[in-house]
Structure formats: structure tokens, C-alpha cells
Write a protein that holds these residues in place. Structure first.
Motif, PDB file in Angstrom:
ATOM      1  N   ASN A  13       6.621  16.545  -1.235  1.00  0.00           N
ATOM      2  CA  ASN A  13       7.516  18.355  -1.812  1.00  0.00           C
ATOM      3  C   ASN A  13       6.607  17.435  -3.687  1.00  0.00           C
ATOM      4  O   ASN A  13       6.679  18.403  -4.442  1.00  0.00           O
ATOM      5  CB  ASN A  13       8.974  16.991  -2.364  1.00  0.00           C
ATOM      6  CG  ASN A  13       9.832  18.338  -1.743  1.00  0.00           C
ATOM      7  OD1 ASN A  13       9.241  19.158  -0.978  1.00  0.00           O
ATOM      8  ND2 ASN A  13      10.940  17.322  -1.149  1.00  0.00           N
ATOM      9  N   ALA A  14       6.390  16.349  -4.147  1.00  0.00           N
ATOM     10  CA  ALA A  14       6.004  15.352  -5.020  1.00  0.00           C
ATOM     11  C   ALA A  14       4.201  16.026  -4.550  1.00  0.00           C
ATOM     12  O   ALA A  14       3.564  16.325  -6.005  1.00  0.00           O
ATOM     13  CB  ALA A  14       5.453  13.702  -5.075  1.00  0.00           C
ATOM     14  N   ARG A  15       4.079  16.446  -3.743  1.00  0.00           N
ATOM     15  CA  ARG A  15       2.068  17.337  -3.785  1.00  0.00           C
ATOM     16  C   ARG A  15       2.398  18.709  -4.532  1.00  0.00           C
ATOM     17  O   ARG A  15       1.478  19.023  -5.292  1.00  0.00           O
ATOM     18  CB  ARG A  15       1.946  17.255  -2.131  1.00  0.00           C
ATOM     19  CG  ARG A  15       0.591  17.611  -2.220  1.00  0.00           C
ATOM     20  CD  ARG A  15      -0.038  18.023  -0.976  1.00  0.00           C
ATOM     21  NE  ARG A  15       0.578  17.107   0.056  1.00  0.00           N
ATOM     22  CZ  ARG A  15       1.266  16.749   0.835  1.00  0.00           C
ATOM     23  NH1 ARG A  15       2.177  18.354   1.087  1.00  0.00           N
ATOM     24  NH2 ARG A  15       1.659  15.861   2.001  1.00  0.00           N
ATOM     25  N   ALA A  16       3.392  19.071  -4.337  1.00  0.00           N
ATOM     26  CA  ALA A  16       3.865  20.641  -4.768  1.00  0.00           C
ATOM     27  C   ALA A  16       4.782  20.783  -4.952  1.00  0.00           C
ATOM     28  O   ALA A  16       4.980  21.333  -4.592  1.00  0.00           O
ATOM     29  CB  ALA A  16       2.768  21.411  -3.572  1.00  0.00           C
ATOM     30  N   GLN A  52       0.520  -1.239  -0.339  1.00  0.00           N
ATOM     31  CA  GLN A  52       0.005  -0.246  -0.550  1.00  0.00           C
ATOM     32  C   GLN A  52       1.110   0.980   0.212  1.00  0.00           C
ATOM     33  O   GLN A  52       0.091   1.913  -1.110  1.00  0.00           O
ATOM     34  CB  GLN A  52      -1.057  -0.614   0.851  1.00  0.00           C
ATOM     35  CG  GLN A  52      -1.468   0.695   1.747  1.00  0.00           C
ATOM     36  CD  GLN A  52      -2.487   1.489   0.261  1.00  0.00           C
ATOM     37  OE1 GLN A  52      -2.963   0.645  -0.219  1.00  0.00           O
ATOM     38  NE2 GLN A  52      -2.640   2.759  -0.677  1.00  0.00           N
ATOM     39  N   LEU A  53       2.034   1.020   0.820  1.00  0.00           N
ATOM     40  CA  LEU A  53       2.538   2.302   0.606  1.00  0.00           C
ATOM     41  C   LEU A  53       3.255   2.672  -0.617  1.00  0.00           C
ATOM     42  O   LEU A  53       4.023   3.748  -0.826  1.00  0.00           O
ATOM     43  CB  LEU A  53       4.274   2.364   1.290  1.00  0.00           C
ATOM     44  CG  LEU A  53       4.776   4.063   2.537  1.00  0.00           C
ATOM     45  CD1 LEU A  53       3.337   4.806   2.358  1.00  0.00           C
ATOM     46  CD2 LEU A  53       5.388   3.205   2.986  1.00  0.00           C
ATOM     47  N   THR A  54       4.151   1.572  -1.047  1.00  0.00           N
ATOM     48  CA  THR A  54       5.111   1.655  -2.327  1.00  0.00           C
ATOM     49  C   THR A  54       3.552   1.658  -3.821  1.00  0.00           C
ATOM     50  O   THR A  54       3.943   2.702  -4.491  1.00  0.00           O
ATOM     51  CB  THR A  54       4.827   0.047  -2.926  1.00  0.00           C
ATOM     52  OG1 THR A  54       5.693  -0.537  -1.594  1.00  0.00           O
ATOM     53  CG2 THR A  54       6.103   0.159  -3.687  1.00  0.00           C
ATOM     54  N   SER A  55       2.540   1.861  -3.495  1.00  0.00           N
ATOM     55  CA  SER A  55       1.571   2.077  -3.983  1.00  0.00           C
ATOM     56  C   SER A  55       1.030   3.822  -3.933  1.00  0.00           C
ATOM     57  O   SER A  55       1.571   4.949  -5.258  1.00  0.00           O
ATOM     58  CB  SER A  55       0.428   1.648  -4.271  1.00  0.00           C
ATOM     59  OG  SER A  55      -0.603   2.275  -5.420  1.00  0.00           O
ATOM     60  N   GLU A  56       1.163   3.864  -2.818  1.00  0.00           N
ATOM     61  CA  GLU A  56       0.857   5.374  -1.880  1.00  0.00           C
ATOM     62  C   GLU A  56       2.398   5.975  -2.973  1.00  0.00           C
ATOM     63  O   GLU A  56       2.131   7.262  -3.809  1.00  0.00           O
ATOM     64  CB  GLU A  56       0.957   5.884  -1.397  1.00  0.00           C
ATOM     65  CG  GLU A  56      -0.673   5.192  -0.489  1.00  0.00           C
ATOM     66  CD  GLU A  56      -1.631   6.398  -0.599  1.00  0.00           C
ATOM     67  OE1 GLU A  56      -1.394   7.956  -1.007  1.00  0.00           O
ATOM     68  OE2 GLU A  56      -2.873   5.944  -0.444  1.00  0.00           O
ATOM     69  N   ALA A  57       2.915   5.635  -2.552  1.00  0.00           N
ATOM     70  CA  ALA A  57       4.654   6.505  -3.170  1.00  0.00           C
ATOM     71  C   ALA A  57       5.003   6.612  -4.518  1.00  0.00           C
ATOM     72  O   ALA A  57       5.264   7.118  -5.955  1.00  0.00           O
ATOM     73  CB  ALA A  57       5.943   5.714  -2.581  1.00  0.00           C
ATOM     74  N   LEU A  58       4.831   5.856  -5.280  1.00  0.00           N
ATOM     75  CA  LEU A  58       4.429   5.672  -7.033  1.00  0.00           C
ATOM     76  C   LEU A  58       3.338   6.302  -7.252  1.00  0.00           C
ATOM     77  O   LEU A  58       4.214   7.117  -8.833  1.00  0.00           O
ATOM     78  CB  LEU A  58       4.160   3.630  -7.187  1.00  0.00           C
ATOM     79  CG  LEU A  58       5.063   2.844  -7.575  1.00  0.00           C
ATOM     80  CD1 LEU A  58       4.657   2.004  -8.011  1.00  0.00           C
ATOM     81  CD2 LEU A  58       6.653   3.557  -8.177  1.00  0.00           C
ATOM     82  N   ASP A  59       1.603   6.986  -7.013  1.00  0.00           N
ATOM     83  CA  ASP A  59       1.042   7.170  -7.692  1.00  0.00           C
ATOM     84  C   ASP A  59       1.847   8.770  -6.921  1.00  0.00           C
ATOM     85  O   ASP A  59       1.893   9.956  -8.171  1.00  0.00           O
ATOM     86  CB  ASP A  59       0.012   7.542  -6.422  1.00  0.00           C
ATOM     87  CG  ASP A  59      -1.112   6.372  -7.018  1.00  0.00           C
ATOM     88  OD1 ASP A  59      -0.469   5.677  -8.045  1.00  0.00           O
ATOM     89  OD2 ASP A  59      -1.809   5.678  -6.144  1.00  0.00           O
ATOM     90  N   ALA A  60       2.580   9.538  -5.809  1.00  0.00           N
ATOM     91  CA  ALA A  60       3.202  10.833  -5.600  1.00  0.00           C
ATOM     92  C   ALA A  60       3.991  10.819  -6.401  1.00  0.00           C
ATOM     93  O   ALA A  60       3.972  12.062  -7.170  1.00  0.00           O
ATOM     94  CB  ALA A  60       3.621  10.596  -4.240  1.00  0.00           C
ATOM     95  N   TRP A  61       5.045  10.063  -7.391  1.00  0.00           N
ATOM     96  CA  TRP A  61       6.323  10.879  -8.093  1.00  0.00           C
ATOM     97  C   TRP A  61       5.438  10.143  -8.766  1.00  0.00           C
ATOM     98  O   TRP A  61       6.328  10.744 -10.568  1.00  0.00           O
ATOM     99  CB  TRP A  61       7.194   9.278  -7.875  1.00  0.00           C
ATOM    100  CG  TRP A  61       8.488   9.604  -8.588  1.00  0.00           C
ATOM    101  CD1 TRP A  61       8.732   8.759  -9.193  1.00  0.00           C
ATOM    102  CD2 TRP A  61       9.293  10.537  -7.805  1.00  0.00           C
ATOM    103  NE1 TRP A  61      10.022   9.184  -9.553  1.00  0.00           N
ATOM    104  CE2 TRP A  61      10.651  10.043  -8.692  1.00  0.00           C
ATOM    105  CE3 TRP A  61       9.230  12.146  -6.780  1.00  0.00           C
ATOM    106  CZ2 TRP A  61      11.679  10.966  -8.857  1.00  0.00           C
ATOM    107  CZ3 TRP A  61       9.904  12.878  -7.028  1.00  0.00           C
ATOM    108  CH2 TRP A  61      11.471  12.026  -7.195  1.00  0.00           C
ATOM    109  N   THR A  62       4.480   9.303  -9.711  1.00  0.00           N
ATOM    110  CA  THR A  62       4.531   9.632 -11.507  1.00  0.00           C
ATOM    111  C   THR A  62       3.423  10.355 -11.550  1.00  0.00           C
ATOM    112  O   THR A  62       2.678  11.034 -12.672  1.00  0.00           O
ATOM    113  CB  THR A  62       3.908   8.547 -12.016  1.00  0.00           C
ATOM    114  OG1 THR A  62       3.168   7.171 -11.069  1.00  0.00           O
ATOM    115  CG2 THR A  62       4.912   7.631 -11.917  1.00  0.00           C
TER     116      THR A  62
END
Length: 577
Positions: free
Chosen positions: A345-348, A99-109
Motif C-alpha cells: 500500500n505504501a508503494r502506491a 535492513q528490513l526496518t530500514s526498508e519499512a521506514l523508507d516505504a512509510w516515509t
């Protein structure tokens, strides 16, 4: 401390949320319940110690044998609880890491954060995002589970063990000091807390620098791995340029960074170990020393002495959680900081301070592209060459010219909506802009994946894909397509073949707007003219913007967009030509 706890909470919430979050919470609850069951077994073990040693002192063989059988039951129960708990922890680790990896990938991409947060393009560029997603997500969940579950168990245990120790120490320690009579009731309870408190303060003082050292070590390890990946990905270019010595020097410098920080890290761990290692070795022995005055005073039997020291030992080891886990806590804080920094940082993505970001964009109502007063700047505060106002309509084929380094590729990034440094206005159609760079990205999932990228190959009929590849002169690669091989299908492709493969995407996607950023630079003039003619015939309604140093023969350009000379730096003035 508040900042650290909020950071950990945000990451834990990301890991524990999502679809079927209740499954993870249920697993956590079961593991927690097993901790309490194991605590009950441990309490039984404390009682067993007194009964067993009293039986030995009284030479009561039948009672001693009964206690031996009971001992094996307790040990078997403890082992079964541990194995079940360990298995469920691993399931929970996998679930929350996913779940955390999925969130990180979403944020990064999402929002092209991976593009904006490259070092140099943003105020807070993210270094080694691959490590943060792959390694830090795993480390965070592993440390989160081991530390939090252990802490909860210790908190429950300290209440239980202190209660037991309190009930066992119903005697008073009496002695004289400087002529004064001193009496300390239940002295072993207070001794346990004072002993661990002083030890914890010493541990924190000696180990405080570890957090920053772990943070830097993770970064330098990731930098070294990244340099090795670059060596692998650019093997042909490096070998042909005889660049092995230069690459070796670069790798040596990266490893020296690891070595230097590693020496600092192990020195600090050695300094911390000068205290913690003796503490680890004595914490199991000290209890009996503290209990000896009560034994020699006749307040407890030999079995009571062993029970008292066992309870005292459990109190001190439980209270010593902070000391035992200090290196892991320092690593946990460092990993949390790296991950939370990436999410934040990925958020904005924040722009570089002091550089204008005044480019405005709007959607054209008549399917035309227009630029007005457009001036582009670099993130380091330098104005690029002037961009003449332009108006481009459907079906136009525009040749974008200008000397190298004048900002032609940056103009493409601005038109596609990525570049934010500069001023002026861009009006463009809603249709997406397909961009082919000079060195296209090729997926390592296979030839079909590379040709259809970013579209799923399953959406393209095999016969259509085969026809396109043959028309682009890639018939000799069809065997790899038939075999369905992965990375080896694109391994060894020349730059020219890579560019042809990228052009296959154009014919398969049939975009309304296409930018060719020196996308045929590796082809000879005749092959380039042939492919441009093919594009013009296959996509007569597509608007094509072609960046090239020579006239694109075969494209039959309808206009030319010339990027002029460089402007003064931001410090000297803005573009007003």
C-alpha cells in the motif's frame, strides 16, 4: 499457499538485500553448515546408543566406560555447536532486522505514505504502522530464521534418518488378519510416515483458525498501546477537560477487544492442544512400541532395539516439524501479511473508490501561484466550499478567510501537493511551501531540534538560533538549550510557546512561500501583531498565505481569499457555481 510463499519471499528479499548483503548470506551459510555438523553428531549418537546398550547387555564394563567418555565428547560437541549457532543467528537476526526496518521506514516515509495511508484518507488505510515497523519486522526475521533454518535442518535430517532406519529394518513384519497372511517389509519406515501424516492433517484441521486470530490479536494489542500513547501525548488537555473517566472508558473498550479475542485464541489453542500435547508426550515413547515386534521376533538385539527406536523417534520428530511449529507458522503468516500489506500500500496508496481525483498540477514559469476551477472533496464523497480562482505573486500577503469547516486546511493540503480528492488545476512555483499548522509538531530530541525542524540543528550557528529564540520571546527557555536536554526541554510548553517555537523555524529557514494555518491562534492580539510585523520585516520577499478568523494585524495583507459556502454532495452533483 502460493500467495503466502510469494509474500514471505518478497519480505525475505528485502531483509537479505542492501549494502554488504554478502555478510548476511555468509552468516546464514555458516549457521546452515553448523546444522549439518550437528546432524553428523546426532548420527554418531544413534550409533553410540546401540554400542552402549549392547555393552550393558553383555556386562562389558570396559566397553561401557569407553562409550561413556565418547558420550561426553558428543554432548560437549553438540553444546559448542549450539552456542556458536545461536550467537551467529542473533547476529544475523540483528542485521536482517536492521535492513528490513530500514526498508519499512523508507516505504512509510517516502512519498508521504504515512499521510496518505491514514485510516479514512485511502482505500486501504494502514492501522498501527508503528507496530508493523517496530514489532512485525522483528517478529518476521526471528520467525524466518527459526523456521527456515530448522526446516532445512529437518529436510537434511529426514534423508539421513530415513536412510539409517531403512538400513536397520531389513526384516519383515508377518501377521494374520481375517485369515489372510500379511507381510510388510521395513514396516517401521512406512509406519513413521503414516503416523506423522495423519497427525499433521489433524493438526491443520484443528489449528486452521489460529492465523486470523493471531492477526486480530496483534491489531488489538497495537490499538491499546496507541490509546495509551495518545493519553500521554494529550495529558494536559485531557486533565484540564477532566477527561480521565472518558479516557478510562476508551482504554477499557480497547482492552475488552484484546480480552475477547484472547479468549477465542486460547480456546482455539486449547482445542489444538488436546491433540498436540498428547502427541508431544507420546512421540518419544511410541518408537519403542513400534520396534517391540521386531525385538520379540528375535530380529534385533536389545541394543538394536534401542538403536531402532532411536532412529524411528528421530524420523517421526523430524517429520513432525509442521505439528511442532504450527502456532509459530500461523503467527508467521499473520506477521507476513501485515508487513507485506504495508509495503504494497505504501508503494502506491490507492484513493477511495468513487471519489474523483482529478486535480492537476503544473509548475509556473513566472513564480506565481494560480488556481483554476478548483473544487475539493472529502474522502467520504462530499464537496467542500467553492474555491475561487486566484493568482498570487511573490511577496504577496494573503488573508484566507471563511467559516470553520469550509475546507481552508484542505486547500492548504491541496496547494502543498498532498490532497488528491477533487478537480481543477493548481499551478505553483517550484519552491517548497512551508506550512505551520495550529498545533505544530515538536521534536522530542530537544529545543534546538524542535526550532530547526526539519533541518539538522548542526547546520544552524548557535548564536543565530539563540538570537531567533530571544526575538520570539523564548528567552526563558534558553537554559534548556544550554543544557542540551531532550524531551524535557519541550515538555510543558504552552500552545502559545509551541506556536512561537514553530515561528522560529520560519526565521531560520526563510522560505519563499509560507502558509500560516491559524499558526498564531493561541496568542493575544498584541503578541500576534508583533510577531506578524517581525515576519514581514525579516522576510519582505516571502509570499505569506495566512488562515485566520480575525484580520492578521501587523501583516499588512495585500489581498483576501474567501472560501465560500459548501457545495452539494458528490451524489447530488459536482461544483459548477
Amino acid at each position: 499457499m502460493g500467495t503466502v510463499l510469494r509474500r514471505i519471499w518478497r519480505l525475505a528479499w528485502r531483509a537479505g538485500s542492501g549494502p554488504r548483503a554478502w555478510v548476511g548470506l555468509l552468516l546464514f551459510a555458516v549457521v546452515l553448515a553448523l546444522i549439518f555438523v550437528d546432524l553428523w553428531v546426532d548420527v554418531q549418537m544413534i550409533s553410540w546408543v546401540r554400542r552402549f546398550y549392547d555393552a550393558l547387555e553383555q556386562l562389558d564394563l570396559p566397553a561401557a566406560l569407553r562409550e561413556l567418555w565418547f558420550f561426553f565428547v558428543l554432548v560437549g560437541s553438540s553444546a559448542a555447536i549450539f552456542l556458536a549457532s545461536d550467537y551467529l543467528r542473533n547476529l544475523l537476526l540483528l542485521r536482517w532486522r536492521e535492513q528490513l526496518t530500514s526498508e519499512a521506514l523508507d516505504a512509510w516515509t517516502s512519498g508521504n505514505a504515512f499521510w496518505h495511508l491514514r485510516p479514512g484518507l485511502s482505500a486501504e488505510g494502514i492501522d498501527n504502522p508503528d507496530q508493523r515497523v517496530a514489532e512485525d519486522c522483528r517478529s518476521f526475521i526471528s520467525l524466518l530464521l527459526s523456521l527456515t533454518l530448522d526446516l532445512v535442518g529437518r529436510l537434511a535430517g529426514i534423508i539421513t534418518y530415513v536412510t539409517i532406519l531403512w538400513s536397520l529394518t531389513d526384516f519383515v513384519l508377518s501377521f494374520s488378519l481375517f485369515g489372510f497372511g500379511i507381510e510388510i517389509p521395513r514396516y517401521m519406515v512406512w509406519a513413521a510416515f503414516i503416523y506423522v501424516l495423519v497427525s499433521s492433517l489433524i493438526t491443520h484441521y484443528m489449528g486452521k483458525p489460529l492465523k486470523s486470530l493471531y492477526f486480530r490479536q496483534e491489531r488489538r494489542e497495537a490499538d491499546f498501546r496507541h490509546a495509551l500513547v495518545q493519553l500521554r501525548d494529550n495529558a494536559s488537555e485531557i486533565a484540564q477537560a477532566q477527561g480521565a473517566p472518558a479516557e478510562r472508558r476508551r482504554l477499557d473498550r480497547r482492552f475488552q477487544g484484546i480480552r475477547q479475542n484472547w479468549f477465542r485464541l486460547i480456546r482455539r489453542e486449547l482445542i489444538l492442544g488436546l491433540f498436540t500435547r498428547p502427541y508431544f508426550q507420546t512421540v518419544l515413547r511410541v518408537p519403542i512400541f513400534f520396534a517391540m515386534p521386531a525385538y520379540f521376533a528375535g530380529s534385533v538385539t536389545f541394543g538394536g532395539l534401542m538403536q531402532l527406536s532411536s532412529a524411528f523417534m528421530r524420523v517421526t520428530t523430524t517429520l513432525s516439524w509442521f505439528i511442532f511449529n504450527y502456532p509459530q507458522l500461523a503467527q508467521f503468516v499473520a506477521v507476513s501479511q501485515r508487513l507485506d500489506e504495508m509495503f504494497r500500500n505504501a508503494r502506491a496508496p490507492a484513493p477511495v473508490e468513487g471519489v474523483p481525483t482529478g486535480i492537476t498540477r503544473s509548475e509556473s514559469a513566472d513564480v506565481r501561484l494560480r488556481t483554476a476551477g478548483l473544487a475539493l472533496a472529502t474522502p467520504d464523497g462530499r464537496w467542500l466550499a467553492p474555491v475561487p480562482d486566484a493568482e498570487i505573486g511573490p511577496g504577496d500577503r494573503i488573508w484566507i478567510t471563511g467559516a470553520s469547516g469550509q475546507g481552508k486546511t484542505t486547500l492548504v493540503a491541496a496547494l502543498s501537493g498532498l490532497w488528491r480528492y477533487g478537480e481543477g488545476h493548481i499551478e505553483r512555483p517550484a519552491a517548497p511551501l512551508m506550512v505551520l499548522p495550529q498545533r505544530p509538531h515538536l521534536s522530542e530530541e530537544g529545543l534546538a531540534e524542535a526550532a530547526c525542524y526539519p533541518m539538522d540543528p548542526s547546520e544552524v550557528p548557535p548564536e543565530r538560533l539563540r538570537d531567533v529564540l530571544e526575538r520570539l520571546g523564548l528567552a526563558d527557555r534558553m537554559a534548556a538549550l544550554d543544557k542540551g536536554t531532550g524531551a524535557e526541554a519541550t515538555e510543558g510548553l504552552s500552545i502559545g510557546e509551541r506556536q512561537r517555537l514553530a515561528l522560529a523555524r520560519v526565521l531560520l529557514h526563510r522560505p519563499a512561500w509560507l502558509v500560516l494555518d491559524e499558526a498564531t491562534s493561541a496568542l493575544d492580539a498584541a503578541s500576534e501583531a508583533h510577531l506578524f510585523t517581525l515576519l514581514r520585516q525579516e522576510l519582505p520577499d516571502t509570499t505569506i498565505l495566512c488562515i485566520a478568523h480575525r484580520a492578521p494585524e501587523g501583516l499588512e495583507v495585500t489581498g483576501q481569499w474567501h472560501i465560500g459556502e459548501a457545495q452539494p454532495s458528490l451524489q447530488e452533483g459536482k461544483h459548477h457555481d
